[in-house]
Design a protein around this motif. Structure first.
Motif, PDB file in Angstrom:
ATOM      1  N   MET A   1       2.629  -6.792  11.808  1.00 56.81           N
ATOM      2  CA  MET A   1       2.020  -6.660  10.506  1.00 56.81           C
ATOM      3  C   MET A   1       2.680  -7.635   9.526  1.00 56.81           C
ATOM      4  SD  MET A   1       1.255  -3.264   8.233  1.00 56.81           S
ATOM      5  CE  MET A   1       1.269  -2.285   9.677  1.00 56.81           C
ATOM      6  N   LEU A   2       3.983  -7.748   9.616  1.00 54.11           N
ATOM      7  CA  LEU A   2       4.682  -8.671   8.721  1.00 54.11           C
ATOM      8  C   LEU A   2       4.258 -10.116   8.959  1.00 54.11           C
ATOM      9  CD1 LEU A   2       8.271  -7.148   8.653  1.00 54.11           C
ATOM     10  CD2 LEU A   2       6.532  -7.066   6.857  1.00 54.11           C
ATOM     11  N   GLU A   3       4.006 -10.456  10.208  1.00 54.20           N
ATOM     12  CA  GLU A   3       3.567 -11.817  10.519  1.00 54.20           C
ATOM     13  C   GLU A   3       2.183 -12.086   9.907  1.00 54.20           C
ATOM     14  OE1 GLU A   3       3.718 -15.696  12.136  1.00 54.20           O
ATOM     15  OE2 GLU A   3       5.209 -14.243  11.550  1.00 54.20           O
ATOM     16  N   GLU A  47      -4.980  -6.394  15.655  1.00 53.26           N
ATOM     17  CA  GLU A  47      -5.980  -5.699  16.469  1.00 53.26           C
ATOM     18  C   GLU A  47      -5.347  -5.103  17.726  1.00 53.26           C
ATOM     19  OE1 GLU A  47     -10.225  -6.606  18.744  1.00 53.26           O
ATOM     20  OE2 GLU A  47      -9.268  -8.188  17.594  1.00 53.26           O
ATOM     21  N   LEU A  48      -4.456  -5.835  18.325  1.00 50.90           N
ATOM     22  CA  LEU A  48      -3.837  -5.403  19.573  1.00 50.90           C
ATOM     23  C   LEU A  48      -2.744  -4.359  19.370  1.00 50.90           C
ATOM     24  CD1 LEU A  48      -3.547  -5.879  22.660  1.00 50.90           C
ATOM     25  CD2 LEU A  48      -1.882  -7.670  22.098  1.00 50.90           C
ATOM     26  N   LEU A  49      -1.931  -4.511  18.340  1.00 53.38           N
ATOM     27  CA  LEU A  49      -0.708  -3.721  18.220  1.00 53.38           C
ATOM     28  C   LEU A  49      -0.733  -2.601  17.187  1.00 53.38           C
ATOM     29  CD1 LEU A  49       1.781  -6.721  18.408  1.00 53.38           C
ATOM     30  CD2 LEU A  49       1.175  -5.136  20.259  1.00 53.38           C
ATOM     31  N   CYS A  50      -1.689  -2.610  16.282  1.00 56.84           N
ATOM     32  CA  CYS A  50      -1.666  -1.650  15.177  1.00 56.84           C
ATOM     33  C   CYS A  50      -2.785  -0.620  15.311  1.00 56.84           C
ATOM     34  CB  CYS A  50      -1.767  -2.384  13.845  1.00 56.84           C
ATOM     35  SG  CYS A  50      -0.342  -3.441  13.526  1.00 56.84           S
ATOM     36  N   ALA A  51      -2.735   0.362  14.440  1.00 56.95           N
ATOM     37  CA  ALA A  51      -3.724   1.438  14.437  1.00 56.95           C
ATOM     38  C   ALA A  51      -5.135   0.869  14.298  1.00 56.95           C
ATOM     39  CB  ALA A  51      -3.432   2.392  13.283  1.00 56.95           C
ATOM     40  N   PRO A  52      -6.114   1.452  14.995  1.00 57.47           N
ATOM     41  CA  PRO A  52      -7.487   0.934  14.959  1.00 57.47           C
ATOM     42  C   PRO A  52      -8.076   0.832  13.555  1.00 57.47           C
ATOM     43  CG  PRO A  52      -7.266   2.578  16.685  1.00 57.47           C
ATOM     44  CD  PRO A  52      -5.970   2.586  15.916  1.00 57.47           C
ATOM     45  N   GLY A  53      -7.729   1.722  12.659  1.00 54.67           N
ATOM     46  CA  GLY A  53      -8.271   1.689  11.310  1.00 54.67           C
ATOM     47  C   GLY A  53      -7.829   0.492  10.490  1.00 54.67           C
ATOM     48  N   LEU A  54      -6.829  -0.222  10.949  1.00 52.59           N
ATOM     49  CA  LEU A  54      -6.315  -1.378  10.219  1.00 52.59           C
ATOM     50  C   LEU A  54      -7.060  -2.664  10.573  1.00 52.59           C
ATOM     51  CD1 LEU A  54      -4.196  -2.073   8.133  1.00 52.59           C
ATOM     52  CD2 LEU A  54      -2.548  -2.359   9.980  1.00 52.59           C
ATOM     53  N   PHE A  89      -6.418  -4.150   2.516  1.00 53.04           N
ATOM     54  CA  PHE A  89      -5.539  -4.339   3.668  1.00 53.04           C
ATOM     55  C   PHE A  89      -4.159  -3.742   3.401  1.00 53.04           C
ATOM     56  CE2 PHE A  89      -1.989  -6.790   5.312  1.00 53.04           C
ATOM     57  CZ  PHE A  89      -2.080  -6.461   6.664  1.00 53.04           C
ATOM     58  N   LEU A  90      -3.565  -4.086   2.264  1.00 56.58           N
ATOM     59  CA  LEU A  90      -2.205  -3.614   1.961  1.00 56.58           C
ATOM     60  C   LEU A  90      -2.147  -2.096   1.840  1.00 56.58           C
ATOM     61  CD1 LEU A  90      -0.984  -6.370  -0.507  1.00 56.58           C
ATOM     62  CD2 LEU A  90      -0.231  -5.998   1.858  1.00 56.58           C
ATOM     63  N   ALA A  91      -3.154  -1.483   1.250  1.00 57.71           N
ATOM     64  CA  ALA A  91      -3.183  -0.029   1.124  1.00 57.71           C
ATOM     65  C   ALA A  91      -3.222   0.645   2.498  1.00 57.71           C
ATOM     66  CB  ALA A  91      -4.363   0.417   0.272  1.00 57.71           C
ATOM     67  N   LEU A  92      -4.073   0.157   3.371  1.00 60.04           N
ATOM     68  CA  LEU A  92      -4.158   0.756   4.705  1.00 60.04           C
ATOM     69  C   LEU A  92      -2.924   0.432   5.533  1.00 60.04           C
ATOM     70  CD1 LEU A  92      -7.938   0.260   5.407  1.00 60.04           C
ATOM     71  CD2 LEU A  92      -6.726   2.414   5.108  1.00 60.04           C
ATOM     72  N   ALA A  93      -2.371  -0.753   5.365  1.00 59.13           N
ATOM     73  CA  ALA A  93      -1.141  -1.107   6.078  1.00 59.13           C
ATOM     74  C   ALA A  93      -0.007  -0.175   5.661  1.00 59.13           C
ATOM     75  CB  ALA A  93      -0.771  -2.556   5.801  1.00 59.13           C
ATOM     76  N   ARG A  94       0.097   0.086   4.372  1.00 62.78           N
ATOM     77  CA  ARG A  94       1.124   1.001   3.864  1.00 62.78           C
ATOM     78  C   ARG A  94       0.962   2.390   4.472  1.00 62.78           C
ATOM     79  NH1 ARG A  94      -0.012  -0.333  -1.198  1.00 62.78           N
ATOM     80  NH2 ARG A  94       1.154  -2.234  -1.331  1.00 62.78           N
ATOM     81  N   ARG A  95      -0.273   2.891   4.472  1.00 59.48           N
ATOM     82  CA  ARG A  95      -0.533   4.224   5.037  1.00 59.48           C
ATOM     83  C   ARG A  95      -0.224   4.281   6.524  1.00 59.48           C
ATOM     84  NH1 ARG A  95      -6.278   4.955   3.034  1.00 59.48           N
ATOM     85  NH2 ARG A  95      -5.835   3.788   1.171  1.00 59.48           N
ATOM     86  N   SER A  96      -0.477   3.197   7.234  1.00 54.98           N
ATOM     87  CA  SER A  96      -0.239   3.212   8.692  1.00 54.98           C
ATOM     88  C   SER A  96       1.249   3.235   9.018  1.00 54.98           C
ATOM     89  CB  SER A  96      -0.891   2.010   9.341  1.00 54.98           C
ATOM     90  OG  SER A  96      -0.154   0.816   9.140  1.00 54.98           O
TER      91      SER A  96
END
Length: 98
Positions: A1-3, A47-54, A89-96
Protein backbone atom coordinates in the motif's frame (compact mmCIF):
# COMPACT_ATOMS: atom_id res chain seq x y z
CA UNK A 1 0.00 0.00 0.00
CA UNK A 2 2.84 2.37 0.82
CA UNK A 3 4.41 1.72 -2.57
CA UNK A 4 1.16 2.63 -4.32
CA UNK A 5 0.92 5.86 -2.31
CA UNK A 6 4.54 6.72 -3.19
CA UNK A 7 3.93 6.01 -6.88
CA UNK A 8 0.66 7.97 -6.87
CA UNK A 9 2.37 11.02 -5.39
CA UNK A 10 5.12 10.72 -7.98
CA UNK A 11 2.49 10.52 -10.72
CA UNK A 12 0.78 13.62 -9.32
CA UNK A 13 4.09 15.46 -9.52
CA UNK A 14 4.53 14.35 -13.13
CA UNK A 15 0.99 15.51 -13.94
CA UNK A 16 1.65 18.94 -12.43
CA UNK A 17 4.93 19.24 -14.34
CA UNK A 18 3.40 18.23 -17.68
CA UNK A 19 4.29 20.78 -20.34
CA UNK A 20 1.62 22.02 -22.76
CA UNK A 21 3.38 20.11 -25.54
CA UNK A 22 5.56 17.06 -25.14
CA UNK A 23 7.02 14.32 -27.31
CA UNK A 24 8.10 10.77 -26.68
CA UNK A 25 11.74 10.95 -25.60
CA UNK A 26 11.79 14.49 -24.23
CA UNK A 27 12.86 15.16 -20.64
CA UNK A 28 9.34 15.19 -19.22
CA UNK A 29 8.43 11.92 -20.96
CA UNK A 30 11.61 10.24 -19.72
CA UNK A 31 10.42 11.00 -16.17
CA UNK A 32 6.72 10.35 -16.78
CA UNK A 33 6.94 6.92 -18.42
CA UNK A 34 8.71 5.11 -15.54
CA UNK A 35 6.55 6.92 -12.97
CA UNK A 36 3.39 5.68 -14.65
CA UNK A 37 4.79 2.18 -15.13
CA UNK A 38 5.55 2.08 -11.40
CA UNK A 39 2.02 3.25 -10.60
CA UNK A 40 0.53 0.45 -12.70
CA UNK A 41 2.69 -2.18 -10.99
CA UNK A 42 1.82 -0.81 -7.55
CA UNK A 43 -1.88 -0.81 -8.48
CA UNK A 44 -1.68 -4.50 -9.38
CA UNK A 45 0.10 -5.18 -6.08
CA UNK A 46 -2.87 -3.67 -4.22
CA UNK A 47 -5.18 -5.98 -6.15
CA UNK A 48 -3.07 -9.00 -5.26
CA UNK A 49 -2.12 -8.27 -1.66
CA UNK A 50 -4.83 -6.09 -0.11
CA UNK A 51 -8.48 -6.44 0.85
CA UNK A 52 -10.83 -6.78 -2.16
CA UNK A 53 -12.72 -3.60 -1.26
CA UNK A 54 -9.58 -1.53 -1.83
CA UNK A 55 -9.13 -2.52 -5.47
CA UNK A 56 -11.90 -0.40 -7.01
CA UNK A 57 -10.85 2.94 -5.45
CA UNK A 58 -7.21 2.15 -6.20
CA UNK A 59 -8.02 1.57 -9.86
CA UNK A 60 -10.18 4.70 -10.04
CA UNK A 61 -7.38 6.83 -8.56
CA UNK A 62 -4.77 5.28 -10.86
CA UNK A 63 -6.98 5.91 -13.91
CA UNK A 64 -7.55 9.52 -12.89
CA UNK A 65 -3.79 9.97 -12.54
CA UNK A 66 -3.21 8.31 -15.90
CA UNK A 67 -5.64 10.72 -17.56
CA UNK A 68 -4.05 13.69 -15.80
CA UNK A 69 -0.62 12.69 -17.08
CA UNK A 70 -1.32 11.61 -20.66
CA UNK A 71 -4.46 13.37 -21.85
CA UNK A 72 -5.02 16.96 -22.86
CA UNK A 73 -6.05 19.20 -19.99
CA UNK A 74 -9.13 21.30 -19.84
CA UNK A 75 -9.27 24.54 -17.92
CA UNK A 76 -10.18 22.77 -14.66
CA UNK A 77 -7.94 22.54 -11.63
CA UNK A 78 -5.88 19.33 -11.54
CA UNK A 79 -5.99 19.07 -7.74
CA UNK A 80 -9.78 19.40 -7.73
CA UNK A 81 -10.12 16.64 -10.32
CA UNK A 82 -7.83 14.20 -8.50
CA UNK A 83 -8.91 14.92 -4.92
CA UNK A 84 -12.14 12.86 -4.85
CA UNK A 85 -10.32 9.75 -6.11
CA UNK A 86 -7.40 10.29 -3.76
CA UNK A 87 -9.66 10.91 -0.76
CA UNK A 88 -11.73 7.78 -1.39
CA UNK A 89 -8.62 5.63 -1.78
CA UNK A 90 -7.00 7.02 1.38
CA UNK A 91 -10.18 6.61 3.43
CA UNK A 92 -10.58 2.96 2.45
CA UNK A 93 -6.86 2.31 2.84
CA UNK A 94 -7.02 3.70 6.38
CA UNK A 95 -10.01 1.51 7.24
CA UNK A 96 -8.32 -1.59 5.83
CA UNK A 97 -5.41 -1.08 8.23
CA UNK A 98 -7.54 -1.11 11.39
Amino acid sequence: MLEFIRCALEAEGVAHARPPRWEVGDDWYVTARPAMDGLRIAEKSIELLCAPGLHSPTTAYARALNQAVWQERDEGNLVERLEPFKAEFLALARRSLT
